[in-house]
Structure formats: C-alpha cells, structure tokens
Design a protein around this motif. Structure first.
Motif, mmCIF file in Angstrom:
data_model
loop_
_atom_site.group_PDB
_atom_site.id
_atom_site.type_symbol
_atom_site.label_atom_id
_atom_site.label_comp_id
_atom_site.label_asym_id
_atom_site.label_seq_id
_atom_site.Cartn_x
_atom_site.Cartn_y
_atom_site.Cartn_z
ATOM 1 N N ARG A 5 0.809 -1.216 0.000
ATOM 2 C CA ARG A 5 0.000 0.000 0.000
ATOM 3 C C ARG A 5 0.844 1.268 0.000
ATOM 4 N N VAL A 7 2.193 3.925 -1.577
ATOM 5 C CA VAL A 7 2.160 4.636 -2.854
ATOM 6 C C VAL A 7 2.132 6.121 -2.602
ATOM 7 N N PRO A 8 2.602 6.926 -3.488
ATOM 8 C CA PRO A 8 3.390 6.503 -4.638
ATOM 9 C C PRO A 8 4.816 6.158 -4.229
ATOM 10 N N ARG A 25 7.741 10.063 -9.470
ATOM 11 C CA ARG A 25 6.846 9.222 -8.681
ATOM 12 C C ARG A 25 6.266 8.148 -9.579
ATOM 13 N N THR A 26 6.110 6.960 -9.026
ATOM 14 C CA THR A 26 5.521 5.846 -9.753
ATOM 15 C C THR A 26 4.321 5.346 -8.958
ATOM 16 N N GLU A 27 3.183 5.317 -9.585
ATOM 17 C CA GLU A 27 1.985 4.816 -8.921
ATOM 18 C C GLU A 27 2.095 3.310 -8.737
ATOM 19 N N LEU A 28 1.374 2.790 -7.754
ATOM 20 C CA LEU A 28 1.471 1.379 -7.400
ATOM 21 C C LEU A 28 1.187 0.453 -8.581
ATOM 22 N N GLU A 30 1.537 0.895 -11.787
ATOM 23 C CA GLU A 30 2.655 0.921 -12.738
ATOM 24 C C GLU A 30 3.854 0.175 -12.160
#
Length: 86
Positions: A5, A7-8, A25-28, A30
């Motif tokens: 959980r 994120v990001p 930043r990378t979303e979960l 992705e």
C-alpha cells in the motif's frame, strides 16, 4: 501487505545515481507491472531491522545514511531503480 500500500513510490533511473536530480513518482499499479516484468531494481532504504521484518520480494536493502559506501554497484544497473521507505 502493508508494503503493497506504500504509494506513490519514488523512482529514479540509474543515470541519476549520485547525480542531483528530482525523483519521479511511480503509482502502485505501474510499479507492479514493472516489478512483475523484472524491469526495476527495488531498493528498500529503511534500517536493516525493518527490512528483515518484511520487504518487497527481490528488494535489496541500502539504509539511508549508508548509501555512500553501498551505491557503487547500482551505477552499472541497467534497470530503473525504485526506492521505498514504507
């Protein structure tokens, strides 16, 4: 489950290792795709005890404050490097 959980996630490409650069930043969702495809190297920057208590599978542990002496191998890494601390 707690780690999934977080994120990001902060992500930085290998070319940025040791360079002054803002992390993307990378979303979960992705991250999960990239991780499943083994296209990222995951670096857990928490202390060793926290890492041993649970971490993202395949992650390596480089606690904050120790990166100067442990980051050298990452300079040749071809994959994107994703860091996390929660």
């Amino acid at each position: 489950r707690r780690l999934a959980r977080a994120v990001p996630l902060a992500s930085t490409c290998v070319g940025a290792v040791g360079a002054q650069r803002t992390a993307e930043r990378t979303e979960l969702a992705e991250f999960q795709k990239l991780h499943a495809a083994k296209k990222v190297l995951v670096v857990d920057v928490r202390d060793e005890g926290s890492f041993l208590g649970g971490h993202i599978p395949g992650a390596i542990n480089i606690p904050l404050g120790t990166e100067d002496r442990r980051i050298e191998p990452l300079k040749t890494e071809k994959r994107a490097v994703v860091t996390y601390c929660a």
